[in-house]
Structures are given as structure tokens and as C-alpha cells.
Write an enzyme that holds these catalytic residues in place. Structure first.
Site, short mmCIF file in Angstrom:
data_model
loop_
_atom_site.label_atom_id
_atom_site.label_comp_id
_atom_site.label_asym_id
_atom_site.label_seq_id
_atom_site.Cartn_x
_atom_site.Cartn_y
_atom_site.Cartn_z
CB CYS A 95 -8.77 -37.44 -89.85
SG CYS A 95 -7.50 -37.53 -91.18
N GLY A 96 -9.00 -40.93 -90.23
CA GLY A 96 -8.08 -42.32 -90.02
C GLY A 96 -6.66 -42.09 -90.20
N GLY A 260 -8.70 -43.51 -93.80
CA GLY A 260 -9.03 -44.54 -92.88
C GLY A 260 -10.69 -44.41 -92.64
CB SER A 261 -13.36 -41.98 -91.77
OG SER A 261 -12.96 -41.12 -92.59
#
Length: 340
Positions: A95-96, A260-261
């Protein structure tokens, strides 16, 4: 959960958000998470501690969009800590937004000793180690950046038949998790005008079709071999300074932040299509909150025979509070619930 008395259990958390994506970090009260490796710990949580996930993520304490982090001891000696990400449906490999929030948290809570202006350390995620850079200004943590695990295109321009859409073209990319990518106009949408429910319905149909018809295999881990969700984009993939828009749909939910990802994966996709070069910064904007991340490909690598890139993603996280959640044994809804 720590026992307060015979029929009352308590768990304490720190509440943060990154671009509108909440992160509930477990501070105390959780039983020991056992396992030799990070993936062993993830499986242990699934098998033995899933009631704690539901307790924290589901109503009345959480909601469908809630995200959480359980800090664990890293088994990779290069990493300062390990983390397991939880949400209302289960667990995530990366999880970014969570990494950006944890960057501040690790420094602010002095889980490692900070440097004055920039601290660098690794966080072990189920997808692999993630390098984190935390900037500080005037004695306060500020921008957080991270370097991704190797991100690569899994399938390019794949044709797939989707109920209600017919035959469409998608790309599948790994950037910590696997995502299907599709441009909004190719599926009758406009991210700047379409209703969230319409975007959600289309993306959910694509996710269902991919899961049914495409067998995704991560080259290193069976635990990563699944599609996490579908990302609808505005199609602005050639390099430009203007922000480009993402909307992540996972488990029939609309992601609040730019993801993020997802930004990692999209940079890998743009790089594979020669739409950007190394160290060309792109801005990614969430269609839900208009919050933004910056991202760029910083290094070419080869990963299990595949061309891949390391991606740098940056953003800001903020504290929103702290909580002490209680469970009474006689409460018939003590484990939480969701209304679908």
C-alpha cells in the site's frame, strides 16, 4: 487485544491519512503475530487473527474504505520494520499510501533514530522490501518518498471480453500488486464527469473478467499471484507536466488517494511503452479527492527474466487522531459488520 477486565478488551491505534486514504496503525493490544517470514506472518493473521482485522476495519469502528497496518518484526535484516496491510475484505501485499504514512510514523515515534533533514530506511512488505526516504523541515517530518519493488508489465494490450462492455483491451502490471489498466474513454467513461458508481461498476466488471479468464502468476511468490483491482486512467500517458488522473477500484470500492502501488505500476507501463524516460517526473491525481503523488522511474532492472523498473513515489501524510477501541464480550456485533 489487551485485557482491561474480564469482559472488556482494548486495542489502541494511531490514525493517519495519505491523500484521503485512511491508515489505522495498531499501536498496542494485538496478540503476537507468529511466523518465520513476512508471508508466514501474513498467513498466521489470516488463519488466527482475522477477527482482529474485522474488529478494526468493519463497522461500527471502521468502514468499507478503511485501511490498517500491523507492524511486525522484519525477517529481512536490511529492513527496520515489517508491515502487514489490512482492509475490510482482507489483506494487501503493498500500500503506497500506507508506506508514506508509515514513513512519518516511524520517524516521529522514533522507531529508528532520525537524521536531521533526511532519513532513509527499509520497510519489509509482503511484496518485498521498500526503501523509504523521509524529509524533515524545521524539525517536522514532511514529504515521504519510497522506492518500489521491481515493477513490470505482465500483459500488454490483452484482449478480454467483459460483460456489459464487450471486447476491450487492457494492460496488466505489477507494482507491488497486480492491476488491470484501462483508459476511461475506451469503456465509455470520463473520470472528470462520470459518477463514482458508474466507474465502480465498469472497473468491477473488468476485475471479475480478469480473475475468471486470466491466470496471473507472480514469478517469485504464489501469495502475490492475484489481481488486486482495476485502475481507470484518463489516458494522458505521454510525458507532460500536467497531472494525469487515476481511479483505483478494488473490491467494489473507490480508492481515495492516487494509489502508490498503482502509480508505480502506471509508471512501469508508461516506461515500457517508451512514453517516459528515466527520472521524468509525472504527477498522478486521484479522481476522488484530487490529491496528488509524484512518481518517476529511477532505475532499469531485470526481474526473473522480465524488464522492470524501480519507481520512486512521493506524497504527504497527515495525522488525524488516536483511538482506543473496546470490545465487550456480550456485544452481539463485537466482531464488526458490513452492509453491502
Amino acid at each position: 487485544m489487551a485485557m482491561q477486565d474480564n469482559n472488556r478488551k482494548i486495542i489502541a491505534t494511531c490514525e493517519m491519512h495519505t491523500g484521503g486514504t485512511p491508515l489505522r496503525i495498531v499501536v498496542s493490544g494485538l496478540p503476537e503475530v507468529k511466523g518465520k517470514t513476512i508471508l508466514d506472518k501474513l498467513q498466521y493473521c489470516k488463519d488466527n487473527l482475522d477477527d482482529f482485522r474485522r474488529f478494526l476495519m468493519h463497522e461500527p469502528r471502521g468502514h468499507k474504505e478503511m485501511y490498517g497496518a500491523i507492524l511486525v518484526e522484519a525477517d529481512d535484516e536490511t529492513c527496520a520494520i515489517g508491515v502487514l496491510f489490512i482492509h475490510n475484505e482482507g489483506y494487501s501485499t503493498m500500500c503506497g499510501e500506507g508506506i508514506i504514512a508509515l514513513g512519518r510514523y516511524v520517524i516521529d515515534k522514533q522507531l529508528i533514530m532520525p537524521n536531521n533533514e533526511s532519513s532513509v530506511f527499509n520497510i519489509q512488505c509482503p511484496c518485498g522490501p521498500v526503501k523509504v526516504f523521509v524529509e524533515s523541515k524545521n524539525g517536522k517530518t514532511d514529504m515521504v518518498k519510497f522506492h518500489s519493488v521491481p515493477a513490470f508489465v505482465y500483459l500488454l494490450a490483452e484482449k478480454i471480453k467483459v460483460d456489459g462492455l464487450g471486447l476491450i483491451t487492457i494492460d496488466i502490471v505489477f507494482g507491488g500488486a497486480f492491476y488491470a489498466f484501462v483508459i476511461d474513454r475506451d469503456v465509455g467513461l470520463d473520470l472528470r464527469k462520470s459518477k463514482a458508481n458508474d466507474v465502480c461498476d465498469v472497473a468491477s466488471a473488468i476485475t471479475s473478467a480478469v480473475k475468471e479468464k486470466i491466470n496471473i502468476k507472480h514469478p517469485e511468490s504464489e501469495g502475490l499471484s492475484f489481481l488486486y483491482g482495476t485502475i481507470i486512467t484518463d489516458g494522458k500517458d505521454d510525458y507532460m507536466e500536467e497531472a494525469t488522473m487515476n481511479c483505483l477500484i478494488y473490491d467494489s470500492r473507490v480508492g481515495r488517494g492516487p494509489c502508490g502501488s498503482g502509480a508505480t505500476s502506471r509508471i512501469a507501463l508508461q516506461y515500457a511503452k517508451s512514453q517516459i524516460k528515466l527520472k521524468q517526473t509525472r504527477r498522478f491525481q486521484s479522481s476522488a479527492t484530487k490529491s496528488e503523488f509524484i512518481a518517476m522511474a529511477v532505475q532499469e532492472v531485470t526481474y526473473h527474466g522480465r524488464d522492470a523498473v524501480i519507481v520512486e513515489v512521493g506524497g504527504r501524510a497527515y495525522y488525524s487522531g488516536s483511538s482506543q477501541f473496546e470490545m465487550e464480550d456480550e456485544d452481539p456485533l463485537k466482531d464488526g459488520f458490513l452492509v453491502n
